[in-house]
Design a protein around this motif. Structure first.
Motif, mmCIF file in Angstrom:
data_model
loop_
_atom_site.group_PDB
_atom_site.id
_atom_site.type_symbol
_atom_site.label_atom_id
_atom_site.label_comp_id
_atom_site.label_asym_id
_atom_site.label_seq_id
_atom_site.Cartn_x
_atom_site.Cartn_y
_atom_site.Cartn_z
ATOM 1 N N VAL A 264 7.331 14.985 -2.282
ATOM 2 C CA VAL A 264 7.422 13.547 -2.551
ATOM 3 C C VAL A 264 8.523 12.920 -1.719
ATOM 4 C CG1 VAL A 264 7.908 11.817 -4.327
ATOM 5 C CG2 VAL A 264 6.460 13.787 -4.868
ATOM 6 N N LEU A 265 9.673 13.557 -1.655
ATOM 7 C CA LEU A 265 10.786 12.999 -0.879
ATOM 8 C C LEU A 265 10.446 12.952 0.605
ATOM 9 C CD1 LEU A 265 13.881 14.639 -2.633
ATOM 10 C CD2 LEU A 265 12.910 12.367 -2.984
ATOM 11 N N ARG A 266 9.773 13.992 1.119
ATOM 12 C CA ARG A 266 9.366 13.958 2.524
ATOM 13 C C ARG A 266 8.393 12.809 2.779
ATOM 14 N NH1 ARG A 266 9.347 19.677 1.952
ATOM 15 N NH2 ARG A 266 7.117 19.633 1.474
ATOM 16 N N SER A 267 7.474 12.565 1.834
ATOM 17 C CA SER A 267 6.523 11.462 1.982
ATOM 18 C C SER A 267 7.244 10.119 2.000
ATOM 19 C CB SER A 267 5.507 11.510 0.848
ATOM 20 O OG SER A 267 4.643 10.401 0.888
ATOM 21 N N ILE A 268 8.227 9.933 1.127
ATOM 22 C CA ILE A 268 8.976 8.666 1.076
ATOM 23 C C ILE A 268 9.730 8.453 2.372
ATOM 24 C CG2 ILE A 268 10.913 7.513 -0.056
ATOM 25 C CD1 ILE A 268 9.969 8.758 -2.682
ATOM 26 N N VAL A 269 10.386 9.482 2.878
ATOM 27 C CA VAL A 269 11.154 9.346 4.120
ATOM 28 C C VAL A 269 10.223 9.045 5.288
ATOM 29 C CG1 VAL A 269 12.621 10.591 5.752
ATOM 30 C CG2 VAL A 269 13.059 10.774 3.296
ATOM 31 N N THR B 292 14.828 15.024 6.356
ATOM 32 C CA THR B 292 14.891 14.214 7.585
ATOM 33 C C THR B 292 13.491 14.108 8.170
ATOM 34 O OG1 THR B 292 15.317 16.117 9.024
ATOM 35 C CG2 THR B 292 17.244 14.992 8.082
ATOM 36 N N ASP B 293 13.240 13.001 8.895
ATOM 37 C CA ASP B 293 11.962 12.810 9.580
ATOM 38 C C ASP B 293 12.267 12.187 10.932
ATOM 39 O OD1 ASP B 293 8.904 12.862 9.139
ATOM 40 O OD2 ASP B 293 9.279 10.883 10.016
ATOM 41 N N THR C 146 0.832 -1.208 0.000
ATOM 42 C CA THR C 146 0.000 0.000 0.000
ATOM 43 C C THR C 146 0.866 1.257 0.000
ATOM 44 O OG1 THR C 146 -1.765 -1.168 1.191
ATOM 45 C CG2 THR C 146 -1.794 1.254 1.241
ATOM 46 N N ALA C 147 1.920 1.226 0.853
ATOM 47 C CA ALA C 147 2.823 2.377 0.903
ATOM 48 C C ALA C 147 3.523 2.585 -0.433
ATOM 49 C CB ALA C 147 3.849 2.188 2.018
ATOM 50 N N GLY D 251 1.761 6.576 -6.713
ATOM 51 C CA GLY D 251 0.773 7.596 -7.039
ATOM 52 C C GLY D 251 1.335 9.003 -6.889
ATOM 53 N N ASP D 252 2.161 9.198 -5.833
ATOM 54 C CA ASP D 252 2.812 10.502 -5.667
ATOM 55 C C ASP D 252 3.702 10.822 -6.864
ATOM 56 O OD1 ASP D 252 1.561 10.777 -3.257
ATOM 57 O OD2 ASP D 252 3.292 10.119 -2.071
#
Length: 668
Positions: free
Chosen positions: A91-96, A125-126, A73-74, A80-81
């Protein structure tokens, strides 16, 4: 009472209920213990234990399926992003963030390569709390991230601080310690596949406690890293496409602009050519260029003086009006002050310098807030074209301005040819005026009027001479100098003779102005003597004779290369001049002393006469004056202050003694 064993059925049903409820493994394992305590016989207990083991296997399988479902799902959400890529950072923040969530780590971060700096830097960073860690930069091969970037392979460290497989540096270790990280997993961001893949960064997941990362976790992070690499590559491709589109649009605009400029240039060329064919003059070209370039245009001659102009720079000047062939007259013929005359000469010199620069570069130049383009005939500087009001001039307009100078040069050459032809005819008149002024005075005046010269009007007569090698150049320079001013020139007895209308100044000022400009035009020093004003054939001939004597005296006095009239040569001028202005000479020489004596009742003039009469002896002078020697010294100091430090030089002494004698003879 009979003993009855407990049934296994309730415990088996309990296993199914717990399994359906997703109970933890501990609760499933407790069912067999409960059956044992309940007295289930050995055979049924074995069934319960076997069912428990099967339930634990089913639970693990279901958990793996659910985790895989979450991961898929992720990944689908990330895809989709990517499909709707609008903002790369988002997009990069969502992946991290998904990497941190799916692996259940304390933090996750992504680094990218900096091609210019040759290292990598933190992009996203997250879960990070350390500013030092968020601003880390890693060189290739340094730290776990440097190892991932260098080898293009995933690396996992259960305890970063004690792991010796990579190069530890003080700055990286300090950042990791400040963040409190212990276990770190890093995977590369690859563009392309196989050995030719390019590492553009790395994706990391990290915990603040020791941890071993399972292979499936490594695989999941690699999948997310692939998505991040695709997002970055797509963003770069889109940026390149946008840049290419922008460059194409710019090129298209340039092409359209160039096409319009070429069409405009062709129309402008046709318009200027039509002007020439219809007999237009320099003023018409100036007006046309001013209209085409939406500015104000002036045309100046080779000496920098204006020929014609448009707008406020015209100052009433129109083509064909008189311009300053001598000092003291402005472009429109009006009288000017000495300061204005000097300013005009400085302006002309500045324009000549700008025109020379334009000739050297073969292009128009921008000087003092205006564009200047040389007007050339071969390498000869005929003049310059000046454009005002356009501080910014693009290439098409600049080329149009430069082409206009070619048309201007054709017109100036045509005008000069006509002027030279007219000047030759007028030169014959000058020759007759100087050789036989009394033969037919009325006929000479009539001839002059037919040629546009009013001999009954006061004129200055200038006699100019340069070296023998430059005689022809001086004659041409005289024609150029008088161009458009209503004067005439001729070569007579090896010298250039210029006859020009009086402009309100004196012959000396006219001679000095002519000497400077003729020297620039001829390229050699030119000496000019002035005489006049003179009106009528006989007076003009007498003025010429005085000018020749003055020119000879200037050479003897070492004043070659300058301009003067007889009245400016001191006592020599008194002797040479026709009017013998004795009073003027005395006033010019002794004026400060005469005025001082008249105002204060002193005897400076008498003291100076006694001093010279006694051969410069202070003792004999004080006896003749019947004063103390200190009084003589004080009076001489006052004379020094009034006449200047050069009063007792041999040349000045001679003039002073002659003036004193003339003053005495006149009753002074």
């Amino acid at each position: 009472m009979s003993h009855r064993t407990a049934s296994a059925a309730p415990h088996l049903r309990r296993l199914f209920e717990l399994l359906a409820a997703g109970a933890p493994a501990e609760e499933l394992g407790a069912v067999a213990a409960e059956a044992r305590r309940a007295g289930v016989d050995a055979r049924d207990l074995a069934e319960v234990e076997g069912a428990t083991e099967a339930a634990l296997r089913v639970r693990n399988t279901l958990r793996q399926h659910r985790r895989r479902e979450t991961e898929l799902t992720a990944l689908f959400d990330t895809a989709g992003d990517l499909a709707a890529l609008r903002d790369l950072d988002a997009v990069l923040r969502s992946i991290v963030r998904r990497a941190r969530m799916l692996l259940g780590t304390d933090t996750a971060y992504l680094t990218l390569a900096d091609e210019e700096a040759g290292d990598t830097y933190m992009r996203v960073t997250d879960g990070s709390v350390s500013e030092l860690f968020q601003n880390l930069r890693l060189q290739l091969g340094e730290g776990l991230g440097g190892l991932v970037a260098q080898t293009a392979r995933p690396y996992a460290s259960p305890d970063y601080r004690t792991d010796g497989r990579f190069l530890h540096t003080g700055s990286i270790d300090a950042g990791v310690l400040d963040e409190g990280l212990v276990a770190i997993l890093g995977v590369p961001l690859l563009l392309g596949s196989g050995s030719g893949g390019q590492v553009i960064g790395a994706l990391f997941a990290a915990d603040r406690t020791p941890r071993t990362f399972a292979p499936e976790e490594v695989a999941l992070l690699c999948s997310l890293a692939d998505h991040a690499a695709i997002a970055i590559d797509t963003a770069r491709t889109m940026a390149d496409a946008r840049l290419a589109l922008a460059e194409l649009a710019e090129a298209n605009a340039v092409i359209r602009e160039h096409s319009a400029a070429m069409q405009r240039a062709a129309e402008s060329h046709d318009r200027l050519t039509d002007l020439v064919l219809r007999g237009g003059d320099v003023s018409d070209v100036a007006a046309a260029v001013a209209g085409l370039l939406k500015g104000e245009v002036a045309v100046h001659d080779g000496a920098g003086w204006p020929l014609t102009a448009t707008g406020e720079h015209g100052g009433g000047l129109t083509d064909g009006t008189e311009r300053p062939a001598g000092a003291g007259k402005a472009a429109g013929g009006q009288e000017v002050s000495g300061a204005e005359e000097t300013a005009g000469a400085e302006e002309a010199a500045a324009l000549v310098a700008a025109a020379e620069s334009s000739r050297a570069t073969a292009h128009a130049v921008f000087r003092d807030g205006r564009w200047v383009c040389a007007v050339l005939a071969g390498q000869e500087l005929l003049g310059c074209l000046v454009l005002y009001g356009r501080p910014e001039l693009d290439d098409p307009d600049r080329r149009l301005f430069e082409r206009s100078s070619v048309v201007t040069s054709l017109l100036l050459l045509l005008r000069r040819s006509v002027a030279e032809t007219e000047n030759r005819v007028r030169g014959d008149l000058i020759t007759d005026l100087l050789t036989a002024p009394d033969r037919d005075p009325a006929g000479l005046v009539a001839r002059g009027r037919r040629l546009g010269i009013d001999l009954d009007r006061p004129h200055f007569l200038l006699v100019a001479r340069a070296g023998d090698a430059a005689r022809e150049r001086l004659a041409d320079a005289a024609v150029q100098y008088l161009f458009g001013c209503g004067g005439v020139s001729a070569v007579h007895e090896g010298a250039a003779v210029l006859l020009l209308p009086c402009d309100g100044s004196g012959p000396g000022a006219a001679a000095r102005a002519a000497a400077g400009q003729l020297g620039r035009l001829a390229g050699v020093p030119v000496t000019v003597a002035g005489a006049g004003p003179a009106a009528g054939p006989r007076a003009i001939a007498d003025a010429h004779a005085e000018g020749v004597r003055c020119l000879r005296a200037m050479h003897v006095l070492g004043r070659d290369g300058g301009g003067a009239c007889a009245a400016e040569l001191g006592f020599v001028g008194v002797l040479l001049g026709d009017d013998h202005d004795v009073d003027g000479f005395v006033a010019a020489t002794l004026g400060p002393l005469l005025e001082y004596d008249a105002q204060r009742g002193t005897q400076l003039v008498r003291t100076l006469r006694a001093y010279f009469g006694c051969g410069g002896s202070l003792t004999r002078a004080k006896e003749e004056l019947h004063v103390h020697v200190n009084t003589v010294v004080q009076r001489l100091d006052r004379i020094h202050a009034l006449l200047g430090p050069g009063w007792n030089t041999p040349e000045q002494t001679l003039e002073l003694q002659l003036a004193l004698r003339l003053h005495l003879l006149s009753g002074g």
